[in-house]
Design a protein around this motif. Structure first.
Motif, PDB file in Angstrom:
ATOM      1  N   ARG A  39     -40.139  10.124   9.668  1.00 41.85           N
ATOM      2  CA  ARG A  39     -40.504  11.123  10.678  1.00 41.85           C
ATOM      3  C   ARG A  39     -39.234  11.868  11.073  1.00 41.85           C
ATOM      4  O   ARG A  39     -38.424  11.370  11.843  1.00 41.85           O
ATOM      5  N   ALA A  40     -39.010  13.073  10.530  1.00 43.73           N
ATOM      6  CA  ALA A  40     -37.780  13.832  10.762  1.00 43.73           C
ATOM      7  C   ALA A  40     -37.747  14.466  12.147  1.00 43.73           C
ATOM      8  O   ALA A  40     -36.708  14.531  12.793  1.00 43.73           O
ATOM      9  N   VAL A  41     -38.884  14.974  12.603  1.00 42.75           N
ATOM     10  CA  VAL A  41     -39.027  15.565  13.939  1.00 42.75           C
ATOM     11  C   VAL A  41     -40.297  14.962  14.516  1.00 42.75           C
ATOM     12  O   VAL A  41     -41.337  14.952  13.878  1.00 42.75           O
ATOM     13  N   ASP A  42     -40.206  14.434  15.747  1.00 40.71           N
ATOM     14  CA  ASP A  42     -41.326  13.695  16.319  1.00 40.71           C
ATOM     15  C   ASP A  42     -41.627  14.150  17.742  1.00 40.71           C
ATOM     16  O   ASP A  42     -40.833  13.924  18.656  1.00 40.71           O
ATOM     17  N   ASN A  43     -42.761  14.828  17.924  1.00 41.47           N
ATOM     18  CA  ASN A  43     -43.266  15.188  19.248  1.00 41.47           C
ATOM     19  C   ASN A  43     -42.262  15.986  20.081  1.00 41.47           C
ATOM     20  O   ASN A  43     -41.969  15.647  21.220  1.00 41.47           O
TER      21      ASN A  43
END
Length: 79
Positions: A39-43
């Motif tokens: 998950r490289a960018v999360d929320n």
């Protein structure tokens, strides 16, 4: 904001006073993307106001470039 385990942070400096009715010129809500199982960018949620300078800082691999690619529509977001 969570770019790769919360490693990156956003800082904003105002160049002029912001009125109460001022709306952000760019805003993201719950943006994310994964590459395989990573998950490289999360929320990520962030608002950028007119008349401000905002910097996203973090170590290599924190997801800064990936975030900019997502908001410029180079990448495709997975919410």
């Amino acid at each position: 904001m969570a770019l790769h385990s919360g490693a990156a942070k956003a800082f904003t400096v105002q160049n002029r006073p912001q009125g109460p009715a001022e709306h952000p010129v760019l805003e993201t809500h719950g943006l994310g993307i994964r590459f395989g199982g990573h998950r490289a960018v999360d929320n990520v949620s962030c608002a950028f106001a007119r008349g401000t300078l905002t910097a996203i800082v973090g170590p290599n691999g924190a997801g800064k470039t990936t975030y900019f690619n997502l908001i410029s529509e180079i990448g495709r977001a997975h919410v």
